[in-house]
Write a protein that holds these residues in place. Structure first.
Motif, PDB file in Angstrom:
ATOM      1  N   GLN A  43     136.747  89.061  45.709  1.00 54.89           N
ATOM      2  CA  GLN A  43     136.782  88.016  44.673  1.00 54.89           C
ATOM      3  C   GLN A  43     135.473  87.975  43.887  1.00 54.89           C
ATOM      4  OE1 GLN A  43     138.007  84.241  46.396  1.00 54.89           O
ATOM      5  NE2 GLN A  43     139.529  85.229  47.686  1.00 54.89           N
ATOM      6  N   LEU A  44     134.931  89.168  43.647  1.00 57.05           N
ATOM      7  CA  LEU A  44     133.753  89.292  42.802  1.00 57.05           C
ATOM      8  C   LEU A  44     134.165  89.745  41.413  1.00 57.05           C
ATOM      9  CD1 LEU A  44     131.378  91.124  45.312  1.00 57.05           C
ATOM     10  CD2 LEU A  44     130.863  88.917  44.229  1.00 57.05           C
ATOM     11  N   ASN A  45     133.392  89.346  40.416  1.00 53.61           N
ATOM     12  CA  ASN A  45     133.575  89.840  39.060  1.00 53.61           C
ATOM     13  C   ASN A  45     132.633  91.018  38.834  1.00 53.61           C
ATOM     14  OD1 ASN A  45     135.450  87.768  38.275  1.00 53.61           O
ATOM     15  ND2 ASN A  45     133.705  86.368  38.111  1.00 53.61           N
ATOM     16  N   ALA A  46     133.048  91.948  38.001  1.00 55.22           N
ATOM     17  CA  ALA A  46     132.198  93.099  37.715  1.00 55.22           C
ATOM     18  C   ALA A  46     130.828  92.658  37.209  1.00 55.22           C
ATOM     19  CB  ALA A  46     132.875  94.019  36.709  1.00 55.22           C
ATOM     20  N   GLY A  47     130.800  91.569  36.460  1.00 59.52           N
ATOM     21  CA  GLY A  47     129.537  91.071  35.925  1.00 59.52           C
ATOM     22  C   GLY A  47     128.607  90.500  36.972  1.00 59.52           C
ATOM     23  N   ASP A  48     129.122  90.266  38.191  1.00 57.88           N
ATOM     24  CA  ASP A  48     128.273  89.770  39.281  1.00 57.88           C
ATOM     25  C   ASP A  48     127.374  90.861  39.853  1.00 57.88           C
ATOM     26  OD1 ASP A  48     129.512  87.243  39.167  1.00 57.88           O
ATOM     27  OD2 ASP A  48     131.046  87.838  40.624  1.00 57.88           O
ATOM     28  N   ILE A  49     127.722  92.118  39.616  1.00 56.23           N
ATOM     29  CA  ILE A  49     127.037  93.242  40.255  1.00 56.23           C
ATOM     30  C   ILE A  49     125.830  93.651  39.415  1.00 56.23           C
ATOM     31  CG2 ILE A  49     127.327  95.500  41.307  1.00 56.23           C
ATOM     32  CD1 ILE A  49     129.241  93.252  42.323  1.00 56.23           C
ATOM     33  N   ASP A  50     124.686  93.762  40.066  1.00 57.70           N
ATOM     34  CA  ASP A  50     123.439  94.070  39.371  1.00 57.70           C
ATOM     35  C   ASP A  50     123.059  95.540  39.409  1.00 57.70           C
ATOM     36  OD1 ASP A  50     122.963  91.297  38.853  1.00 57.70           O
ATOM     37  OD2 ASP A  50     122.244  91.085  40.917  1.00 57.70           O
TER      38      ASP A  50
END
Length: 410
Positions: A43-50
């Motif tokens: 339930q992560l969004n791609a934009g959450d990944i750094d």
């Protein structure tokens, strides 16, 4: 100075039974689909990944495609400009990607990392595949007189155990039989639907053909297409993740300890550190000690299970021998006493390991970490270890040239 702990938010594994190219896919498809499925499952969004890290050994040889970190930009537009890098250390490539991602987060530069391991290996014939895997040894100096480098190398390990301690091949057969049995409970295992008979784990040339020397078909880990992804987070980002989902931070596993040792490339050089009658490869025991010490654990009594690198059954036997459960050369006692099966003192490879579940080289270290996550979150299904709180990986590359380990727990 102690660094902020690293949490494991979850991940995803592809079906290791799949032949990617036969299905009309490519390594890029496998990469993209696995990361997308991992984002969905956590339930992560791609934009959450750094930041992104990729473990891969030989894609350029097997598929003609390298520079795999560039495929993050095709997962989702939010990843188009995300920093990413790839890591190679033979069969320990996935663990090296994990270590690099952990260091990124511990530095404070990033908050959440996507770590993917991927390999496609079933698109060419066996002879070419064997040659592609040769560079994990010193190509110009070791095992030059055989087309099958790794069966030859680990046949040599069997010979060494026979000379130093004595070795009953039935104990090796028992390792393979157990790992294939465990794999039947794993919905992602390559061999889950394979059938065996009373002769499959014997020296029967029809049902268990000889590969080279002491190595037979059921002694070997499986050439596999596959990918696994996990998402790592700093404590502050894990706390935000937990709060947004209404769960406690304590319910999210963290990486409690880690180990990483490199030995000389030549196997003959590694053996110079061993003593007659003692441990064959002392640096392997050193890795266990290093990892436990970083987790502030005195010994393996606090570990509920291991996911280890059984590229051959003798490799798992060697790993057991270096755990300290029994004196050097007496790993057979762990097998005869049932220590390494479900309900035993230290269950090993409940997933099926490389022999039963499969071995997509660059993905293996990450798959091990994901299976440990599943165990400590009670989500391993049919191969769950009851009450698992702390799990440990042991991933190696080459002839134990690169060795890496993680302790994952709650």
């Amino acid at each position: 100075m102690a660094s902020e702990p690293i949490y494991l938010l979850g991940g995803h594994q592809s079906d290791f039974c799949r032949n990617v190219y036969r299905d009309g896919g490519t390594i890029a498809d496998l990469f993209i689909d696995t990361v997308r499925d991992g984002l969905t499952s956590t339930q992560l969004n791609a934009g959450d990944i750094d930041v992104g890290h990729v473990g891969n050994f030989v894609s350029a040889l097997f598929t003609g495609q390298g520079h795999l970190g560039g495929f993050f930009g095709h997962v989702d537009p939010a990843m188009a400009n995300m920093p990413a890098s790839s890591h190679e250390a033979a069969c320990a490539s996935g663990s090296m990607a994990m270590m690099a991602a952990m260091a990124n987060l511990e530095s404070g530069r990033y908050g959440i990392a996507c770590v993917l391991g991927v390999e496609v290996m079933r698109n060419i014939d066996g002879a070419q595949a064997a040659d592609n895997l040769r560079p994990a040894a010193w190509r110009d100096k070791e095992w030059q007189d055989t087309p099958y480098v790794w069966p030859c190398a680990f046949d040599g390990m069997i010979e060494l155990y026979q000379q130093r301690h004595g070795l009953n091949k039935q104990h090796l057969n028992a390792i393979s039989q157990q790992n294939f049995a465990n794999a039947k409970l794993n919905p992602n295992a390559q061999s889950r639907q394979w059938q065996f008979n009373d002769h499959s784990f014997t020296d029967n040339d029809q049902h268990n053909p000889r590969i080279i020397g002491n190595i037979r078909r059921q002694d070997c880990g499986q050439i596999t297409d596959g990918a696994a992804v996990v998402f790592l987070a700093t404590e502050s980002r894990a706390r935000d993740y937990a709060k947004a989902r209404g769960i406690s931070l304590d319910s999210i596993p963290k990486i409690k300890g880690w180990g990483h040792i490199n030995a000389p490339m030549l196997f003959s050089e590694k053996l110079k550190a061993s003593q007659p009658g003692g441990l064959l490869l002392p640096h392997v025991q050193q890795l266990f000690q290093q990892t436990l010490a970083r987790a502030k654990l005195a010994n393996l009594d606090s570990i509920d299970g291991l996911e280890v690198h059984d590229c051959f059954n003798i490799t798992q036997y060697m790993v057991i021998d270096h755990t300290g459960l029994y004196p050097p050369g007496e790993a057979w006692k762990a097998i005869e006493n049932g220590d390494t099966i479900a309900g035993g003192q230290l269950p090993i490879n409940m997933s099926g390991g490389l022999i039963g579940a499969g071995h997509p080289v660059g993905a293996t270290g990450i798959r091990m970490a994901l299976d440990c996550y599943k165990q400590v979150t009670d989500s391993a299904g049919g191969y769950q270890i009851d009450g698992a709180r702390n799990m440990m990986t042991f991933n190696l590359g080459g002839s134990t040239t690169t060795c890496a380990s993680l302790i994952i727990g709650r």
